[in-house]
Each structure stands twice: as structure tokens, then as C-alpha cells.
Design an enzyme around this catalytic site. Structure first.
Site, PDB file in Angstrom:
ATOM      1  N   GLU A  36     -21.704  89.562  20.822  1.00 44.24           N
ATOM      2  CA  GLU A  36     -21.412  90.565  19.809  1.00 44.24           C
ATOM      3  C   GLU A  36     -22.502  90.735  18.753  1.00 44.24           C
ATOM      4  O   GLU A  36     -22.633  91.810  18.184  1.00 44.24           O
ATOM      5  CB  GLU A  36     -20.087  90.216  19.121  1.00 44.24           C
ATOM      6  CG  GLU A  36     -18.875  90.288  20.036  1.00 44.24           C
ATOM      7  CD  GLU A  36     -18.650  91.682  20.587  1.00 44.24           C
ATOM      8  OE1 GLU A  36     -18.557  92.634  19.787  1.00 44.24           O
ATOM      9  OE2 GLU A  36     -18.581  91.818  21.826  1.00 44.24           O
TER      10      GLU A  36
ATOM     11  N   SER B 191      32.068  99.055  49.238  1.00 46.14           N
ATOM     12  CA  SER B 191      33.018  98.022  49.655  1.00 46.14           C
ATOM     13  C   SER B 191      32.810  96.689  48.952  1.00 46.14           C
ATOM     14  O   SER B 191      33.647  95.783  49.095  1.00 46.14           O
ATOM     15  CB  SER B 191      32.929  97.819  51.171  1.00 46.14           C
ATOM     16  OG  SER B 191      33.371  98.987  51.850  1.00 46.14           O
TER      17      SER B 191
END
Length: 741
Positions: free
Chosen positions: A147, A436
């Protein structure tokens, strides 16, 4: 004077006459020889006059130059004074470093499994204060190399870096302040602090909007960054500035700060990261979500290798160390790499109290009921079945839930693939017709009324005249009739007509009471079709209801939270399961009889594909009208598992019933879940066999005019009072009377 005898005072000639006399006079005068003639004087040239136009412009430019210089140095002085004043002002507003480390308004939620191991995070996780001096040297070097290589030498801003960034942006066709910013770490900290502007909920809708606004680069903000960065350098040390930076940067996957990111990705402190791990963390600074290793590990490794190269170039690593870092890239922790339990974590966030989950302002740790072994087994089973038995182009979905008999959820799959956080969870959010799979509640009501699985019911044509709808004639899936069958056979073969007969005989209100008592909270349709599962429910509700059958007829409330505490605090804010056992719905005897009936579904009925080797199982299949939904829900003595399959848009399934793929998924899940567990028989009561009655003559449940019988004239099935040989005939006669036979 003639009388004095002295020579007159006359000065000597300094130079000889032009006639050639020598300096010092002739022989008679005592001179020293002839004089040198003096050189002739050069005539003076006449003075040249300047061109008036040239003179005018020269004077004008000179004046402009003096004005520019005057304005420049005065302007520079004014700028310096303003800059200095702004720097002093910002420096006076900066608080102690400790107050700048965590800027989140909301807290985070860390989730642990039943064994206390972390498996999921929600919100932005803050790992706690990480001082730059305490961070790994590898991490400090990786960040600076990536950086701001001149971080330790500049005074907060780098004019050369800004100029270079502007040139790069312009060449790329962007605006001068779009894209590459050329900011120093100090300037990035200034931006992270939003140049001193604090979050205000009346201005920004959310923290995300606030941070997005703060990251927007404009000329004015770039100008304002300079004195703020200078103020940071004046107020804090380089180590302090790095400390702020290390704690505030967002590094993907909900991790705020390097400590949280290191724990999130590697399961270790940022003080202990290796060069390869440090490079991967530093690589996240450019684009946290894009380079997050949990999103794409190879992309994160490639980015980390670039950082390793920068570290070697700037002499933070030797060539051998760099080669080793590239050869042995960072590996994710098991929790980070598994990405499992996402649907379960979403459910916990939805079901927990908002002020301790979604809206928490503190960092919260939740210990849950999730078992990562079961979760992994469930996910692997779903993957296997879909890979081997579902066409690659199919968009059919599935959902699976595994829970204990007390309702503790141990595993959850919300879709056929692992989906991003907050995605639609089909296990808890999808309301689907149950088909069912609803029938066990019909027979639960009958068992609770004193009937036996060996009692008989008619599977013969039936027509009901429903007010407002006209005649309704249910049919079986196979489009045939089996005559007189036992209740066990009716359930095992999922016969529709017997289920309707029993439901009507028991009373729909009674069936609804049983279903709701077991945890079906959806609106149940009070019509004859209730028995066939036309009402909707979630998989979570259905699985929890079946758990009530397993534990002896007592309802359960599905739950996923064991306790909740603040991070760093051993004392729980909330302890004890937020769910578990509820009220009794049916008797223990009725539940054991029903369990027997459901074992026959698996052994001899529609659920044979779910049969397990070495473990007794009970369950029920379910397929809705037009096969839009297919279910299999069942249990062993250890766990209850529910499986749903269908399309999100209700497209009918092709060739799929509850006894097909859902039963196979159930089998795969439970085979893995039960692996290594002792075989434990189910608690069940096997009924005494009954003698079948003679074949009845079928009549619809209507009067002679074809109108439905009023409920007052629709007697219930009689409860058996003894085990006499005529009991079966008595029950059959009661059934006939109930339906007008």
C-alpha cells in the site's frame, strides 16, 4: 629667479612629445631614453536607441513576472498558513487512538456448533484491538510493501504518488480521481475516519451508505485529505496510524480489521500469520469481496503471490522465503473452507430476538444445536443424489432438515447447492402442500380415539357432495381400489379414500387439532380434502411434527440456540434451549401404535427406498397434485429427517414421487448420519391381528337425494371396548353407518 641659482619648479613631462622625444628628456636633460608613444584613443561609438515596441513588451513581461512571483509567494504563504491552521484544527479534534479502532454501529454474531466450534458469522466481525506492534512482522511488511512503500519516510502525503495516480487514471480514460488514488496509508486512514465526520442515522440510511459516501473521491475531499493526513502524522506515531488502519479496514466475509480476518480465514491470530498468510490478507485491501479466499481461493492465492513478489523486491523477504511462500500458499481453516451451515445460520438469525441478532450493537456469540458432522453428511448426500440421479439441466430444488426427537435441529440444507448468505431458505421459508405426508395426523387422531392399526376401513369408490363445490370423488394414486384394508395397509400404501373416510369419521376438527398440536401452524383447510394434504406447511414444521410422534406423542418446538453471550464474557445472557418439549397431543400408546404403522410404510409400503440397513426406520411419503411437491419424512430412534423436493416456481416434477428421489435422499442422509451409531429399535406397539369382515356394499356418504349428511347424523367410528372376535365387524359396521353404508 635669476639671482638664486635654483632651477625653476617645472613638472617633468610624463610622456614624450609626439615628435619622438624619449621619456626623461634628451641627453642634455638627463632623461633615461626616448619615450614610448601613447596609443591612439578609440573613438566612442554613438549610443544605440532600443526599439520602443520591444522595450514595451520587455517591460510588460518583466512586470508580469514580478507580479506572478509576488502573487505566488504570497499565495504559497497563504496556502501554507491555511494548511497549517487546518492541520492544527484537525489535530485538536483527534481523540485518543483507542477510540478510533472500532467504528461499527452494529455488532456481530459468531455462531458455534454444539461442540463449541465456530462455523458461521453474521454482521461485521471485529476481532478485538490489534496493535501494530503486536501484529506479525510479516503482516506489517506485507501491508507497507503493498500500500505505501515510503510509509516510514513521508509526512502523510506523497505528491509524487498522487501525480502518478492521476496520470495513470487519465491514461486509462478515467477521471483524474477515479480509480487509482495514489493515497498513502495515512491518507487511507483519513478516509476510513471519514475525515472526522461521524455516522448520523438521519443523514445516511445505513452504515454501508455512510462508508460508501466516505469512500467517494472528489477534488474537495482530496484537498481536505491533505491537512487531515498531516494532522494524523502530527498527532500520532507511525505505529499508531498503522494500528488504526489494521483495526478499521474491511477485509471481506464480514471481517473488520486484520485480527478478525485472520481468525475468519485461518483460525489464528494476526500476530501469528506466516508470510503467505500475511500476503493473502494484504491482498484483500484492494478489493475485499473479490479477493476473499472464501469466494475464490485460487484468485486469492494469485493475488497473494503478487504481494510476495513486492515483499521480496523491497527486501522484506529473501528469495528463498519468497519461493517458500509461493510454494506453500495460505490454507483456509476448516470452518472457513466448509461454508456449511449457512441456511441454519440464517434461520437462527431470523428466529432469535432482533436486539441480540440482526440489530445487536454488541458482538454476540451464539452456541447452537448444529452438529457439523451431521451437516456435512447431509450436504454430501444431497450432492451425491443430484449428481447421480438428477439430470444436469434440471432446476429442481430440495431442502433437508435433521433434528433430534426434542426438536433440536442438527443439520439443515436450504437448497441443492450452497448459496450466499440471506438466500431463500426452502427448509424454513417455503410453504408447500404436504400431500400424503399429512396422513399420519389423520391416523394419529384415530389411534388416540382407541382404534388399532389392525382395524379395517373400506377402500372403495366414494363421492362427497361438498356445499358450494358439488360432488367430489377422491381417487387413489394407482386409480384402483383394494376393498377392505387395515388402517396399517391404508397408510403403508398411501391410499387416499381410506384416509378421507377416517378423517371424516374422526371429525376434521379433531384431525386439525392433532396437526396443530404437533406444530403445523399454517391455516389448515377444513374440508374433506384435508386428509390428502392440500394445506401448506414448511419442512421445518412437518419435521418437527414427526418428532412429536417419535418422542411419544408430545409436541416439540424446533430450536437451534443453546445459549447466547457477549464476546469475551463467559456468563450467558440467555441460556437454555429456546424450544424443546411442549404439550402432549396424543397418548404415548397412540404414538407407539402410529410408529408401528409408519414402520410398515418403509418395510412394505411406498417408502421402501428409504429402508436402512441395521437401523429400524419409520416414515411417510407425500406427493401433491400434479407432482408439484414430493416429500419423505421419517425417523429412527436417534433422529428425525425431513426431505422436500420440487421447483421454486411450482413446475410439476417429472417422474418423481415422495417414494422416489426424496426417499433416496433420506436414505443417503440417514445412512451417513447413523454411521457408527448403535442400532436402537423404535418404541412401537405391534397390534393383535383382526379377522377381516365380509366385503361391504359401497354407498356414498349422502342421503337418498344425493345431499351430504349433516355432521349431527355423521356418527364417529366407535371406540373398541374389548378385544372380542366380533370387534372388526363392529368397527366396519360403524364405518358403514358413518358414511351411509
Amino acid at each position: 629667479m635669476s639671482g638664486s641659482g635654483k632651477r625653476p619648479l617645472v613638472a617633468e613631462r610624463r610622456y614624450a612629445q609626439a615628435s619622438g622625444g624619449r621619456r626623461g628628456g634628451g641627453a642634455g636633460s638627463g632623461g633615461g631614453g626616448p619615450r614610448k608613444p601613447s596609443p591612439p584613443r578609440k573613438p566612442r561609438s554613438p549610443k544605440r536607441r532600443r526599439n520602443p515596441i520591444v522595450a514595451l513588451f520587455a517591460g510588460l513581461f518583466g512586470l508580469i513576472g514580478r507580479v506572478i512571483w509576488g502573487v505566488t509567494w504570497r499565495g504559497a504563504l497563504a496556502v501554507a498558513l491555511i494548511l497549517g491552521a487546518a492541520t492544527l484544527y484537525f489535530a485538536s479534534t483527534l481523540p485518543d487512538v483507542s477510540k478510533l479502532l472500532d467504528a461499527r454501529v452494529k455488532g456481530s454474531v459468531t455462531m458455534q456448533d454444539v461442540n463449541g466450534d465456530t462455523f458461521a458469522w453474521r454482521g461485521e466481525t471485529y476481532g478485538g484491538t490489534l496493535r501494530a506492534a503486536d501484529a506479525s512482522e510479516n503482516l506489517r511488511n506485507a501491508v507497507v510493501a503493498t500500500e505505501d512503500r515510503r510509509f516510514y519516510r513521508h509526512f502523510g502525503v506523497s505528491p509524487r504518488g498522487i501525480a502518478s495516480a492521476i496520470a495513470i487514471n487519465v491514461r486509462a480514460g478515467r477521471g483524474p480521481f477515479e480509480g487509482n488514488g495514489g493515497s498513502t496509508i495515512t491518507q487511507q486512514v483519513a478516509k476510513l475516519l471519514c475525515l472526522g465526520v461521524e455516522y448520523d442515522s438521519s443523514v445516511w440510511k445505513s452504515e454501508a451508505d455512510y462508508e460508501s459516501d466516505c469512500r467517494t473521491t472528489t477534488l474537495w475531499r482530496k484537498i481536505k485529505e491533505v491537512p487531515y493526513a498531516l494532522a494524523l502524522e502530527a498527532k500520532y506515531s507511525k505505529s499508531d496510524i498503522l494500528t488504526i488502519y489494521f483495526n478499521r479496514v474491511y477485509l471481506g466475509a464480514g471481517a473488520r480489521g486484520f485480527e478478525a480476518a485472520s481468525q475468519r480465514y485461518f483460525g489464528k491470530s494476526a500476530a501469528d500469520v506466516s508470510p503467505a498468510e500475511a500476503a493473502m490478507l494484504a491482498g484483500l485491501l484492494r478489493a475485499p469481496s473479490y479477493y476473499a479466499p472464501t469466494n475464490n481461493l485460487q484468485r486469492a492465492i494469485d493475488r497473494a503471490n503478487v504481494i510476495v513478489g513486492l515483499m521480496e523486491e523491497q527486501h522484506y523477504l529473501t528469495h528463498a522465503q519468497a519461493e517458500d511462500a509461493i510454494a506453500h500458499p495460505a490454507a483456509l481453516s476448516p470452518a472457513a473452507s466448509s461454508r456449511s451451515g449457512g441456511a441454519f445460520a440464517d434461520w437462527v438469525m431470523e428466529s432469535g430476538p432482533d436486539f441480540l441478532t440482526r440489530d445487536t450493537t454488541e458482538d454476540v456469540v451464539i452456541r447452537t444445536t448444529l452438529d457439523q458432522r451431521i451437516q456435512a453428511a447431509t450436504e454430501a448426500a444431497v450432492t451425491k443424489v443430484f449428481k447421480e440421479k438428477v439430470s444436469s439441466g434440471s432446476k429442481a430444488q430440495t431442502a433437508v432438515i435433521v433434528m433430534s426427537a426434542d426438536g433440536a435441529v442438527r443439520g439443515m440444507v436450504g437448497g441443492r447447492t450452497v448459496e450466499p448468505q440471506g438466500s431463500f431458505n426452502r427448509a424454513t421459508q417455503a410453504l408447500r402442500q404436504t400431500g400424503s405426508a399429512f396422513k399420519p395426523f389423520v391416523y394419529a387422531a384415530a389411534m388416540d380415539e382407541g382404534f388399532s392399526p389392525a382395524d379395517f376401513v373400506e377402500d372403495t369408490p366414494l363421492t362427497l357432495n361438498i356445499p358450494g363445490s358439488g360432488p367430489w370423488t377422491p381417487s387413489n394414486y394407482e386409480r384402483n381400489f383394494q376393498g377392505i384394508v387395515t388402517l396399517t395397509q391404508a397408510l403403508a400404501n398411501s391410499l387416499n379414500i381410506p384416509a378421507v373416510r377416517v378423517s371424516e369419521a374422526m371429525g376434521r376438527e379433531n384431525v386439525i387439532r392433532v396437526a396443530q398440536g404437533f406444530g403445523i401452524h399454517s391455516n389448515l383447510v377444513n374440508s374433506p380434502s384435508l386428509a390428502l394434504g392440500v394445506s401448506e406447511a414448511t419442512l421445518l414444521e412437518m419435521t418437527g411434527a414427526y418428532a412429536g410422534i417419535l418422542n411419544g406423542g408430545q409436541s416439540v418446538h424446533p430450536y437451534g440456540v443453546l445459549d447466547l453471550r457477549l464476546q469475551g464474557d463467559d456468563r450467558p445472557l440467555m441460556s437454555g434451549a429456546q424450544g424443546g418439549m411442549g404439550e402432549r397431543v396424543i397418548s404415548d400408546r397412540a404414538a407407539q401404535l402410529l410408529t408401528y404403522m409408519m414402520t410398515q410404510v418403509v418395510e412394505n409400503g411406498t417408502g421402501r427406498r428409504a429402508r436402512l440397513s441395521g437401523h429400524e426406520a419409520a416414515g411417510k411419503t407425500g406427493t401433491t397434485s400434479a407432482a408439484r411437491d414430493a416429500w419423505f419424512i421419517g425417523f429412527t430412534a436417534d433422529y428425525v429427517t425431513g426431505v422436500w423436493m420440487g421447483y421454486d416456481d411450482n413446475t410439476p416434477l417429472t417422474g418423481v414421487t415422495g417414494g422416489g428421489l426424496p426417499a433416496e435422499i433420506w436414505h443417503e442422509v440417514m445412512t451417513r448420519v447413523e454411521d457408527g451409531l448403535p442400532s436402537t429399535p423404535l418404541r412401537k406397539i405391534i397390534p393383535e391381528p383382526r379377522v377381516p369382515p365380509s366385503q361391504p356394499t359401497n354407498r356414498p356418504v349422502t342421503d337418498e337425494n344425493g345431499n351430504p349428511l349433516p355432521e349431527s347424523q355423521d356418527p364417529q367410528l366407535a371406540r373398541p371396548q374389548d378385544d372380542s372376535p366380533n370387534m372388526a365387524e363392529r368397527i366396519l359396521n360403524d364405518v358403514r353407518r358413518a358414511f351411509g353404508g
